[in-house]
Design a protein around this motif. Sequence first.
Motif, short mmCIF file in Angstrom:
data_model
loop_
_atom_site.label_atom_id
_atom_site.label_comp_id
_atom_site.label_asym_id
_atom_site.label_seq_id
_atom_site.Cartn_x
_atom_site.Cartn_y
_atom_site.Cartn_z
N ASN A 183 -46.38 -4.64 -25.82
CA ASN A 183 -45.94 -3.39 -25.19
C ASN A 183 -45.37 -3.63 -23.79
N ARG A 184 -44.93 -4.84 -23.55
CA ARG A 184 -44.35 -5.17 -22.25
C ARG A 184 -43.06 -4.37 -22.02
N VAL A 185 -42.91 -3.83 -20.82
CA VAL A 185 -41.71 -3.06 -20.46
C VAL A 185 -40.90 -3.87 -19.45
N GLU A 186 -39.68 -4.16 -19.81
CA GLU A 186 -38.78 -4.88 -18.91
C GLU A 186 -37.34 -4.58 -19.30
N PRO A 187 -36.56 -3.99 -18.40
CA PRO A 187 -35.16 -3.72 -18.72
C PRO A 187 -34.46 -4.98 -19.22
N SER A 188 -33.74 -4.83 -20.33
CA SER A 188 -33.13 -5.99 -20.98
C SER A 188 -31.71 -5.67 -21.40
N LEU A 189 -31.01 -6.69 -21.85
CA LEU A 189 -29.62 -6.54 -22.25
C LEU A 189 -29.45 -6.22 -23.72
N ILE A 190 -30.40 -6.64 -24.56
CA ILE A 190 -30.22 -6.56 -26.00
C ILE A 190 -31.00 -5.39 -26.58
N ARG A 191 -30.30 -4.49 -27.23
CA ARG A 191 -30.91 -3.26 -27.75
C ARG A 191 -32.05 -3.54 -28.71
N ILE A 192 -31.82 -4.40 -29.70
CA ILE A 192 -32.83 -4.58 -30.74
C ILE A 192 -34.06 -5.32 -30.22
N GLN A 193 -33.97 -5.88 -28.98
CA GLN A 193 -35.13 -6.50 -28.36
C GLN A 193 -35.73 -5.62 -27.28
N ALA A 194 -35.21 -4.41 -27.12
CA ALA A 194 -35.64 -3.53 -26.03
C ALA A 194 -37.05 -3.01 -26.28
N ASP A 195 -37.77 -2.79 -25.19
CA ASP A 195 -39.10 -2.20 -25.30
C ASP A 195 -38.98 -0.71 -25.63
N GLU A 196 -40.11 -0.12 -25.96
CA GLU A 196 -40.12 1.27 -26.42
C GLU A 196 -39.70 2.24 -25.33
N VAL A 197 -39.97 1.91 -24.07
CA VAL A 197 -39.65 2.82 -22.97
C VAL A 197 -38.15 2.85 -22.69
N THR A 198 -37.54 1.67 -22.59
CA THR A 198 -36.13 1.63 -22.19
C THR A 198 -35.15 1.74 -23.37
N TYR A 199 -35.65 1.70 -24.58
CA TYR A 199 -34.77 1.67 -25.75
C TYR A 199 -33.78 2.84 -25.76
N ASN A 200 -34.26 4.03 -25.48
CA ASN A 200 -33.37 5.20 -25.55
C ASN A 200 -32.25 5.14 -24.53
N LEU A 201 -32.46 4.43 -23.43
CA LEU A 201 -31.40 4.28 -22.45
C LEU A 201 -30.27 3.41 -23.01
N HIS A 202 -30.62 2.44 -23.85
CA HIS A 202 -29.60 1.64 -24.55
C HIS A 202 -28.74 2.56 -25.43
N ILE A 203 -29.39 3.48 -26.10
CA ILE A 203 -28.67 4.39 -27.00
C ILE A 203 -27.79 5.35 -26.21
N ILE A 204 -28.29 5.86 -25.12
CA ILE A 204 -27.50 6.78 -24.31
C ILE A 204 -26.24 6.09 -23.80
N ILE A 205 -26.35 4.83 -23.40
CA ILE A 205 -25.17 4.07 -22.96
C ILE A 205 -24.14 4.00 -24.08
N ARG A 206 -24.57 3.68 -25.29
CA ARG A 206 -23.64 3.56 -26.41
C ARG A 206 -23.03 4.91 -26.76
N PHE A 207 -23.81 5.96 -26.70
CA PHE A 207 -23.31 7.31 -26.97
C PHE A 207 -22.19 7.66 -26.01
N GLU A 208 -22.39 7.39 -24.73
CA GLU A 208 -21.37 7.71 -23.73
C GLU A 208 -20.11 6.85 -23.93
N LEU A 209 -20.29 5.59 -24.28
CA LEU A 209 -19.13 4.72 -24.50
C LEU A 209 -18.38 5.11 -25.76
N GLU A 210 -19.11 5.50 -26.81
CA GLU A 210 -18.45 5.95 -28.05
C GLU A 210 -17.57 7.16 -27.78
#
Length: 522
Positions: free
Chosen positions: A361-388
């Motif tokens: 359950n380690r939380v650490e901002p990362s570059l890779i979505r599929i390796q993202a922790d549960e807390v920051t994961y949705n921020l990865h999705i929001i980035i992709r949504f905005e870029l799409e």
Amino acid sequence: MDERRLYEEVTSRIREAALLGSCAAVLGWDEQTYMPTGGVGLRGEQAALLAGIQHDRATAPRIGEVLDSLQDAPIAQGDSAEAANLRQIRRDYERRKALPKSLVEELARTTSTAQHEWVIARRDVDFERFRPWLDRILELKRQESACRRVCLVGRHACSTNEQPSDAAATIYDPLLDDYEPGARTAELRVVFGEIREGLTPLVAAIAEARKRGVGSDGALLRRSFPVERQRMLAESAAAAVGFDFERGRLDVTAHPFCTGIGPGDVRITTKYDERKFDDAFFSVLHEVGHGLYEQGLPDAAWGSPLGEAVSLGVHESQSRLWENFVGRGRPFWTYWFPIARRTFHDSLQGASLDGFLAAVNRVEPSLIRIQADEVTYNLHIIIRFELELALISGELNTADLPAAWADKYAETLGVRPSNVAEGCLQDVHWSAGLFGYFPTYSLGNVYAAQLFAKATADLPGLEDELAKGDASALLAWLRDKIHRHGRRYEPTELIERAVGGPIDAKPLLTHLQRRYGGLYGV
């Protein structure tokens, strides 16, 4: 008019189209697992041919004639299985009918080859190799959106969220509707805004706690975990939570996925890394969640809407529920950690349950979505949504995508990719033409939080059962509330019926605050 005969005729025709789709699914699975790279060109032609034949079957004029004949008939009224099937068959028919066969074939042909070009471009860290394919896919998806827009406008003519001046939403909504029926760009902006607002202070507080040395550095999970033993443990856990290996299988691929071929044939995949235990194990639990949904759909209704998953957001709720709400929780590992220690006796020697839970359950901002922790994961999705949205509207040129991606990661997560392989080439979705798909991941997290909270309330002994390695009560609850209904209801209605209230991001934020606030003391 013989209503029953006409109903059986139209469902038989739809089932034939579904059979063709299942053949295409087998080819798609093979392409991502065992097919030699030399078969790329031929596979593209095979995919195009099957897509064209399936399109012809699914849009046959006779289907429209039968649907029109049954429109006012008693069999098409009310909440019966037949009425629900007919409503969804008409929806699908109108959406498919709106697309020219030539466009369907070209999309299948282009994306089949583009996925292999993406693999090579990512391997070689060469965005320019993939960019022409992305440009072509965007052009085709804009054509698809234009064709389907009339269907969407007809079903949402009275929507209070309509924003005619929003060019991006106008193009994006018909594509989003393909994966999450009824969802709109305007509504996603609101939900994602709530999630961003709720997560930003939590991520900042955890970052400060990490500076003080609170939490795990994850080194425990980077020890040597032999791949074959990882596979054995992952398969054991998958079977224990309910995945039926007599009706499914687990294979290796570059990008984990689940494919429901049909009754008795559900295929999940993962990828293993000896030094990244959590990558494979949690991707298996994730895909098992998808697989359990597919295996829980009613076999007798296969080939009709009532035998299909209702949406990708609901599908994702199942994978996220098992991966995160169950799989990262203390009750689950109370049972499985001793087994893991025996399986990896050298790597986990001296490790404690608390230390292991802190690592997974380690939380650490990362570059890779599929390796993202549960807390920051949705921020990865929001980035992709905005870029799409920016890509599909033409506001962002593909040549500028790598830089835009890097800037958004720096702004949102405080990390910047050093190359396109860990940046805009990390996901397969765009090469497969899946524009409108990414938001369903975060919707799935929202749905999963609501479902797990309700299941916990309905099943008072759930945590104790999970701590004994017994997930049968939770699976039975999901079978009853979600799986068995197929597409009888729209996604939001299905979730609302299951949880007894409207779609709400607050349970997700509450869950994240409770679990990670506790781990990091914030």
